[in-house]
Design a protein around this motif. Structure first.
Motif, PDB file in Angstrom:
ATOM      1  N   SER A   1       0.773  -1.081   0.048  1.00 17.84           N
ATOM      2  CA  SER A   1      -0.058  -0.150  -0.130  1.00 17.84           C
ATOM      3  C   SER A   1       0.808   1.378   0.039  1.00 17.84           C
ATOM      4  O   SER A   1       0.392   2.221  -0.436  1.00 17.84           O
ATOM      5  CB  SER A   1      -0.780  -0.061   1.270  1.00 17.84           C
ATOM      6  OG  SER A   1      -1.698  -1.337   1.297  1.00 17.84           O
ATOM      7  N   LEU A   2       1.991   1.076   0.910  1.00 17.00           N
ATOM      8  CA  LEU A   2       2.806   2.236   0.838  1.00 17.00           C
ATOM      9  C   LEU A   2       3.327   2.610  -0.547  1.00 17.00           C
ATOM     10  O   LEU A   2       3.431   3.939  -1.035  1.00 17.00           O
ATOM     11  CB  LEU A   2       4.100   2.183   1.598  1.00 17.00           C
ATOM     12  CG  LEU A   2       5.081   3.223   1.851  1.00 17.00           C
ATOM     13  CD1 LEU A   2       4.608   4.421   2.332  1.00 17.00           C
ATOM     14  CD2 LEU A   2       6.321   2.881   2.888  1.00 17.00           C
ATOM     15  N   VAL A   3       3.972   1.615  -1.364  1.00 15.50           N
ATOM     16  CA  VAL A   3       4.421   1.798  -2.478  1.00 15.50           C
ATOM     17  C   VAL A   3       3.392   2.118  -3.657  1.00 15.50           C
ATOM     18  O   VAL A   3       3.690   3.311  -4.458  1.00 15.50           O
ATOM     19  CB  VAL A   3       5.097   0.611  -3.080  1.00 15.50           C
ATOM     20  CG1 VAL A   3       5.443   0.527  -4.608  1.00 15.50           C
ATOM     21  CG2 VAL A   3       6.166  -0.119  -2.290  1.00 15.50           C
ATOM     22  N   LEU A   4       2.216   1.746  -3.506  1.00 17.58           N
ATOM     23  CA  LEU A   4       1.186   2.059  -4.485  1.00 17.58           C
ATOM     24  C   LEU A   4       0.522   3.537  -4.222  1.00 17.58           C
ATOM     25  O   LEU A   4       0.384   4.472  -5.058  1.00 17.58           O
ATOM     26  CB  LEU A   4      -0.004   1.047  -4.627  1.00 17.58           C
ATOM     27  CG  LEU A   4       0.315  -0.071  -4.877  1.00 17.58           C
ATOM     28  CD1 LEU A   4      -1.057  -1.238  -4.772  1.00 17.58           C
ATOM     29  CD2 LEU A   4       0.683  -0.254  -6.212  1.00 17.58           C
ATOM     30  N   GLY A   5       0.476   3.960  -3.093  1.00 18.28           N
ATOM     31  CA  GLY A   5       0.163   5.113  -2.478  1.00 18.28           C
ATOM     32  C   GLY A   5       0.968   6.152  -3.069  1.00 18.28           C
ATOM     33  O   GLY A   5       0.689   7.367  -3.124  1.00 18.28           O
ATOM     34  N   LEU A   6       2.333   5.948  -2.918  1.00 19.78           N
ATOM     35  CA  LEU A   6       3.062   6.903  -3.225  1.00 19.78           C
ATOM     36  C   LEU A   6       3.117   7.341  -4.699  1.00 19.78           C
ATOM     37  O   LEU A   6       3.515   8.402  -5.163  1.00 19.78           O
ATOM     38  CB  LEU A   6       4.871   6.485  -3.030  1.00 19.78           C
ATOM     39  CG  LEU A   6       5.216   6.295  -1.606  1.00 19.78           C
ATOM     40  CD1 LEU A   6       6.590   5.763  -1.607  1.00 19.78           C
ATOM     41  CD2 LEU A   6       5.361   8.000  -1.115  1.00 19.78           C
ATOM     42  N   LEU A   7       2.745   6.218  -5.690  1.00 18.74           N
ATOM     43  CA  LEU A   7       2.413   6.498  -6.960  1.00 18.74           C
ATOM     44  C   LEU A   7       1.056   6.822  -7.311  1.00 18.74           C
ATOM     45  O   LEU A   7       1.014   7.740  -8.158  1.00 18.74           O
ATOM     46  CB  LEU A   7       2.510   5.037  -7.768  1.00 18.74           C
ATOM     47  CG  LEU A   7       3.883   4.444  -7.550  1.00 18.74           C
ATOM     48  CD1 LEU A   7       3.776   2.989  -8.254  1.00 18.74           C
ATOM     49  CD2 LEU A   7       4.884   5.032  -8.257  1.00 18.74           C
ATOM     50  N   THR A   8       0.123   6.645  -6.151  1.00 20.06           N
ATOM     51  CA  THR A   8      -1.516   7.202  -6.631  1.00 20.06           C
ATOM     52  C   THR A   8      -1.808   8.354  -5.889  1.00 20.06           C
ATOM     53  O   THR A   8      -2.612   9.247  -6.729  1.00 20.06           O
ATOM     54  CB  THR A   8      -2.239   6.018  -6.237  1.00 20.06           C
ATOM     55  OG1 THR A   8      -1.714   4.721  -6.334  1.00 20.06           O
ATOM     56  CG2 THR A   8      -3.521   6.172  -6.528  1.00 20.06           C
ATOM     57  N   ILE A   9      -1.446   8.842  -5.005  1.00 17.32           N
ATOM     58  CA  ILE A   9      -1.936   9.854  -4.311  1.00 17.32           C
ATOM     59  C   ILE A   9      -1.686  11.480  -4.834  1.00 17.32           C
ATOM     60  O   ILE A   9      -2.247  12.225  -4.659  1.00 17.32           O
ATOM     61  CB  ILE A   9      -1.706   9.902  -2.675  1.00 17.32           C
ATOM     62  CG1 ILE A   9      -0.040  10.217  -2.658  1.00 17.32           C
ATOM     63  CG2 ILE A   9      -2.135   8.945  -1.957  1.00 17.32           C
ATOM     64  CD1 ILE A   9       0.524  10.424  -1.165  1.00 17.32           C
ATOM     65  N   ARG A  10      -0.656  11.008  -5.796  1.00 21.28           N
ATOM     66  CA  ARG A  10      -0.319  12.608  -6.390  1.00 21.28           C
ATOM     67  C   ARG A  10      -1.053  12.711  -7.611  1.00 21.28           C
ATOM     68  O   ARG A  10      -1.127  13.899  -8.242  1.00 21.28           O
ATOM     69  CB  ARG A  10       1.174  12.329  -6.931  1.00 21.28           C
ATOM     70  CG  ARG A  10       1.492  11.258  -8.014  1.00 21.28           C
ATOM     71  CD  ARG A  10       2.800  11.145  -8.511  1.00 21.28           C
ATOM     72  NE  ARG A  10       3.633  10.908  -7.610  1.00 21.28           N
ATOM     73  CZ  ARG A  10       5.066  10.774  -7.533  1.00 21.28           C
ATOM     74  NH1 ARG A  10       5.461  11.157  -8.597  1.00 21.28           N
ATOM     75  NH2 ARG A  10       5.651  10.342  -6.352  1.00 21.28           N
ATOM     76  N   LEU A  11      -2.061  11.689  -7.805  1.00 19.18           N
ATOM     77  CA  LEU A  11      -3.209  12.021  -9.045  1.00 19.18           C
ATOM     78  C   LEU A  11      -4.330  12.647  -8.782  1.00 19.18           C
ATOM     79  O   LEU A  11      -4.649  12.421  -7.498  1.00 19.18           O
ATOM     80  CB  LEU A  11      -3.427  10.464  -9.593  1.00 19.18           C
ATOM     81  CG  LEU A  11      -2.514   9.481 -10.047  1.00 19.18           C
ATOM     82  CD1 LEU A  11      -3.010   8.189 -10.464  1.00 19.18           C
ATOM     83  CD2 LEU A  11      -1.734  10.206 -11.311  1.00 19.18           C
ATOM     84  N   LEU A  12      -4.874  13.660  -9.549  1.00 18.75           N
ATOM     85  CA  LEU A  12      -5.867  14.280  -9.174  1.00 18.75           C
ATOM     86  C   LEU A  12      -7.072  13.921 -10.031  1.00 18.75           C
ATOM     87  O   LEU A  12      -7.074  13.336 -11.102  1.00 18.75           O
ATOM     88  CB  LEU A  12      -5.369  15.798  -9.456  1.00 18.75           C
ATOM     89  CG  LEU A  12      -4.433  16.462  -8.385  1.00 18.75           C
ATOM     90  CD1 LEU A  12      -3.973  17.646  -8.859  1.00 18.75           C
ATOM     91  CD2 LEU A  12      -4.646  16.445  -7.113  1.00 18.75           C
ATOM     92  N   GLY A  13      -8.375  14.280  -9.483  1.00 13.24           N
ATOM     93  CA  GLY A  13      -9.383  14.166 -10.395  1.00 13.24           C
ATOM     94  C   GLY A  13      -9.816  12.910 -10.632  1.00 13.24           C
ATOM     95  O   GLY A  13      -9.624  11.823  -9.795  1.00 13.24           O
ATOM     96  N   HIS A  14     -10.526  12.601 -11.795  1.00 15.44           N
ATOM     97  CA  HIS A  14     -10.630  11.088 -12.136  1.00 15.44           C
ATOM     98  C   HIS A  14      -9.532  10.132 -12.457  1.00 15.44           C
ATOM     99  O   HIS A  14      -9.575   9.094 -12.572  1.00 15.44           O
ATOM    100  CB  HIS A  14     -11.596  11.158 -13.521  1.00 15.44           C
ATOM    101  CG  HIS A  14     -10.824  11.961 -14.848  1.00 15.44           C
ATOM    102  ND1 HIS A  14     -10.904  13.096 -14.952  1.00 15.44           N
ATOM    103  CD2 HIS A  14     -10.135  11.170 -15.614  1.00 15.44           C
ATOM    104  CE1 HIS A  14     -10.286  13.524 -16.004  1.00 15.44           C
ATOM    105  NE2 HIS A  14      -9.663  12.206 -16.452  1.00 15.44           N
ATOM    106  N   PHE A  15      -8.335  10.898 -12.673  1.00 14.49           N
ATOM    107  CA  PHE A  15      -7.206  10.092 -12.928  1.00 14.49           C
ATOM    108  C   PHE A  15      -6.799   9.094 -11.438  1.00 14.49           C
ATOM    109  O   PHE A  15      -6.331   8.056 -11.677  1.00 14.49           O
ATOM    110  CB  PHE A  15      -5.874  10.982 -13.080  1.00 14.49           C
ATOM    111  CG  PHE A  15      -5.926  11.524 -14.488  1.00 14.49           C
ATOM    112  CD1 PHE A  15      -5.626  10.739 -15.634  1.00 14.49           C
ATOM    113  CD2 PHE A  15      -6.301  12.967 -14.383  1.00 14.49           C
ATOM    114  CE1 PHE A  15      -5.843  11.649 -16.895  1.00 14.49           C
ATOM    115  CE2 PHE A  15      -6.295  13.630 -15.619  1.00 14.49           C
ATOM    116  CZ  PHE A  15      -5.994  12.888 -16.723  1.00 14.49           C
TER     117      PHE A  15
END
Length: 376
Positions: free
Chosen positions: A57-71
């Motif tokens: 979750s940490l690795v995926l979160g570092l890649l995911t939480i920077r995305l905005l909107g529907h991305f």
């Protein structure tokens, strides 16, 4: 428990995720490998399963939480599908057939091999998760997390590190999913990839939406309602269409869209509003102790010094070489017409925006803008 994690992640933190079923699969497969192939006790496998889920979750979160909107939801769908197909295509995990014959959970000399024997363990885990989550949301960091749903500007202007809080919420929801996967594996004593696909992710999100944003007890209600409705739809839909299939997912999708449009707060809050005794939560406020008076900072000269502050957006210069001082105990006004750069200047001082140039000095020290609020 997956729904409770989604309530914190989506309803409170404002980050929609369709991949929590895959996070549950990480905990489930970790438990299955340790117990089946390595002969570990299920209790020793628990912290390892939670740690594995937290790391993923940490690795995926570092890649995911920077995305905005529907991305952001699209990103969770992407890695959710990637993990799903990894579970099914990996020979070590039993392929699409999965793993079976997992030893039962034991409490002392008692093996919990029957569902009735296992239910107390599940409900004890749910109770612990509910209490911990309520304490989290009522804590000081929890109140900041609640503000993430409406945006990060206000929280960051008060010195909150929203990126770190978002990552914490993402990992917390993943750990709850991993705990659910641990229980699921030991309850069925088998695991396969079909349980952790996108369809399950949609169901979990529907549970959280029905429960309502930020409503932990509502998540339990939403989970129960979705499971009951799914069981009836799986029996009814083949009769209507004349063939078997996952037609209930179509109905769940329609329900999800309807709720998001007509009742974005969920069904559970509507029910509690009609039952006044259930709708009231928490003790009545009482007179608390007065906060102690704080003394003004004792500094020689300016409390805040801004020198040659500059902000460029490409070729546009929004703030151009701004200098000013704020003395201790003084009130300083920043005036100018619309578009002069007043808000941008404040955002530079509070750390919401990075400065293109210049320095900010607080109490005689060069500090990161975000730290100014934390020192007050």
């Amino acid at each position: 428990m997956v729904a409770i994690g989604l309530v914190v992640l989506t309803g409170v933190g404002g980050m929609t995720s369709f991949g929590q079923a895959a996070s549950m699969g990480v905990g489930a497969y970790t438990t299955a490998i340790l117990c089946l192939h390595l002969g570990w006790s299920a209790w020793f496998a628990l912290p390892v399963a939670l740690l594995a889920t937290a790391v993923v979750s940490l690795v995926l979160g570092l890649l995911t939480i920077r995305l905005l909107g529907h991305f952001l939801p699209l990103g969770t769908i992407a890695w959710g599908l990637a993990l799903f197909y990894f579970f099914g295509a990996s020979p070590m995990l039993g392929g699409y057939g999965g793993l079976s014959g997992i030893p039962p959970l034991s409490v002392g000399s008692i093996a919990l091999s029957q569902p009735r024997e296992f239910y107390p363990v599940i409900w004890i885990a749910v109770a612990i998760v509910v209490v911990l989550t309520l304490k989290l949301l009522n804590s000081r960091p929890g109140r900041v997390i609640r503000s993430l749903r409406t945006g990060k500007v206000a929280a960051e202007s008060f010195g909150a590190d929203t990126k770190r809080l978002k990552l914490f919420v993402f990992v917390y929801a993943g750990v709850l999913a991993g705990l659910s996967g641990w229980l699921y594996t030991l309850f069925l004593r088998a695991v396969s990839s079909s349980t952790f696909g996108l369809n399950a992710g949609i169901e979990y999100l529907l549970m959280a939406v029905i429960g309502g944003a930020g409503n932990i007890i509502g998540a339990v209600f939403g989970a129960a309602l979705v499971i009951v409705v799914r069981n009836y739809l799986q029996d009814l839909m083949p009769l209507l269409f004349g063939s078997s299939g996952n037609f209930h997912i179509i109905v769940f999708g329609i329900i999800l869209i309807f709720l998001l449009v007509k009742s974005p707060g969920g069904i559970w809050p509507v029910i509690t509003q009609r039952l006044p005794k259930m709708g009231r939560s928490g003790p009545r406020p009482t007179n608390g102790e007065l906060l102690a008076d704080t003394s003004k900072p004792s500094v020689n000269g300016a409390l805040l010094k801004v020198r040659a502050l500059e902000k460029r957006f490409g070729g546009l210069v929004a703030v151009n070489k701004v200098d000013f001082d704020v003395e201790a105990g003084a009130i300083v006004g920043l005036i100018g017409p619309n578009g002069a750069g007043k808000s941008t200047t404040f955002n530079l001082i509070t750390g919401i925006l990075p400065a293109s140039g210049g320095t900010i000095e607080f109490m005689g020290e060069m500090v990161e803008p975000r730290r100014v609020c934390q020192r007050l």
